[in-house]
Design a protein around this motif. Structure first.
Motif, PDB file in Angstrom:
ATOM      1  N   ARG A  88       0.841  -1.189   0.000  1.00 51.85           N
ATOM      2  CA  ARG A  88       0.000   0.000   0.000  1.00 51.85           C
ATOM      3  C   ARG A  88       0.876   1.238   0.000  1.00 51.85           C
ATOM      4  N   LYS A  89       0.531   2.179  -0.850  1.00 56.21           N
ATOM      5  CA  LYS A  89       1.380   3.374  -0.972  1.00 56.21           C
ATOM      6  C   LYS A  89       1.471   4.147   0.339  1.00 56.21           C
ATOM      7  N   ASP A  90       0.345   4.292   1.025  1.00 57.51           N
ATOM      8  CA  ASP A  90       0.353   5.099   2.251  1.00 57.51           C
ATOM      9  C   ASP A  90      -0.087   4.256   3.435  1.00 57.51           C
ATOM     10  N   GLY A  91       0.597   3.125   3.614  1.00 56.73           N
ATOM     11  CA  GLY A  91       0.149   2.166   4.630  1.00 56.73           C
ATOM     12  C   GLY A  91       0.619   2.472   6.037  1.00 56.73           C
ATOM     13  N   GLY A  92       1.320   3.582   6.202  1.00 57.22           N
ATOM     14  CA  GLY A  92       1.941   3.884   7.494  1.00 57.22           C
ATOM     15  C   GLY A  92       0.991   3.936   8.672  1.00 57.22           C
ATOM     16  N   SER A  93      -0.242   4.381   8.436  1.00 50.90           N
ATOM     17  CA  SER A  93      -1.147   4.598   9.576  1.00 50.90           C
ATOM     18  C   SER A  93      -1.968   3.352   9.919  1.00 50.90           C
ATOM     19  N   SER A  94      -1.807   2.281   9.147  1.00 44.60           N
ATOM     20  CA  SER A  94      -2.632   1.094   9.364  1.00 44.60           C
ATOM     21  C   SER A  94      -2.175   0.312  10.594  1.00 44.60           C
ATOM     22  N   ALA A  95      -3.144  -0.297  11.289  1.00 44.10           N
ATOM     23  CA  ALA A  95      -2.817  -1.159  12.436  1.00 44.10           C
ATOM     24  C   ALA A  95      -2.726  -2.614  11.985  1.00 44.10           C
ATOM     25  N   GLY A  96      -2.821  -2.838  10.655  1.00 46.33           N
ATOM     26  CA  GLY A  96      -2.741  -4.209  10.148  1.00 46.33           C
ATOM     27  C   GLY A  96      -4.075  -4.933  10.210  1.00 46.33           C
ATOM     28  N   ASP A  97      -5.137  -4.186  10.601  1.00 42.29           N
ATOM     29  CA  ASP A  97      -6.451  -4.839  10.726  1.00 42.29           C
ATOM     30  C   ASP A  97      -7.364  -4.498   9.549  1.00 42.29           C
TER      31      ASP A  97
END
Length: 284
Positions: free
Chosen positions: A155-164
């Protein structure tokens, strides 16, 4: 010859197709004839998935997402470690179970040769979807261990994801890049987990006929009559044909097509049709 489970003509035909396909594929020269012919890593995997009942003289190759928790419960009951299959306990997947991989080579060979051997299979796409919904939808440690990694990778902007919030497409892209032999057991192909060419199973049951097939196996191994395969838990939400249709039809076709070769032995050996992703089917 595999003894006939009770059942209708359709299931007999299916079993016959499976047996013939397995004989044809496993008869090819490059295919392993025994677990000792497998490379060490593959041998370790299959021996770690073969559960042993010395009392009832059987080996069961467990496949995650194919009713394996219930089979493990049954093994514990047969062994006296659990009083009933209906005990509402969180499943401990390690304690009170005996794995073939923990035995010495001669003990392993003896059991492979003399014990009744079985496994249960499931439509590969359905099993993947079940693993995806369960692990990324409900289980924190999977979200943190695999989810974060997948989002970071795809994902290009996956930084804020908690993996859920891993999407099904991201999950499939991840599977495409993974080596089948090193996958987590919940999405490793059944072929790699149970090695049906190296282990000659006496019976291959299917998730689609779970109760009949399971009770047939219990009779075959002469388990006591009070041990019956447990009913599905009320909270359990199985993958339906509609759910599968929805996910497959909302995923890039190219992704599914590219993934099929990884699971092709599961489709062909166990006689499952390849997923229908034609636009005609998806418009329904």
């Amino acid at each position: 010859r595999v003894p006939q489970a009770p059942g209708d003509l359709e299931s007999e035909v299916l079993r016959d197709v499976r047996n013939r396909t397995i004989r044809a594929v496993c008869g090819q020269r490059a295919m392993p004839r025994s677990v000792w012919e497998l490379p060490a890593g593959q041998r370790r995997t299959v021996l770690r998935h073969l559960l042993v009942s010395d009392k009832y003289r059987f080996l069961y190759c467990y496949v995650p997402k194919v009713a394996c928790s219930n089979w493990k419960r049954i093994l514990k009951v047969l062994d006296g470690a659990l009083e009933s299959v209906d005990v509402k306990l969180k499943m401990d997947h390690k304690s009170d179970l005996v794995f073939l991989g923990d035995m010495k080579p001669d003990e392993i060979s003896y059991r492979l040769k003399n014990y009744y051997k079985f496994l249960f299979v499931r439509n590969p796409m359905e099993r993947l979807l079940s693993a995806y919904r369960n692990k990324f939808g409900e289980i924190k440690e999977y979200q943190q261990k695999y989810g974060l990694e997948i989002v970071r990778r795809y994902r290009k902007d996956g930084g804020s994801s908690a993996g859920d919030d891993v999407t099904f497409s991201e999950f499939l892209r991840y599977l495409l890049d993974e080596d089948a032999e090193r996958m987590n057991e919940h999405w490793m192909p059944i072929y790699n987990l149970c090695q049906p060419c190296a282990v000659r199973y006496d019976f291959i049951g299917s998730y689609e006929r779970l109760h009949d097939d399971a009770n047939y196996v219990l009779e075959r191994v002469r388990s006591p009559s009070f041990v019956r395969f447990p009913e599905r838990q009320a909270w359990y939400k199985p993958v339906t044909a509609e759910t599968l249709h929805y996910y497959l039809c909302n995923t890039q076709r190219r992704l599914i097509r590219e993934l099929l070769p990884k699971y092709i032995l599961d489709f062909s050996l166990f006689a499952y049709p390849l997923p229908n992703i034609t636009s005609e089917f998806c418009r329904r």
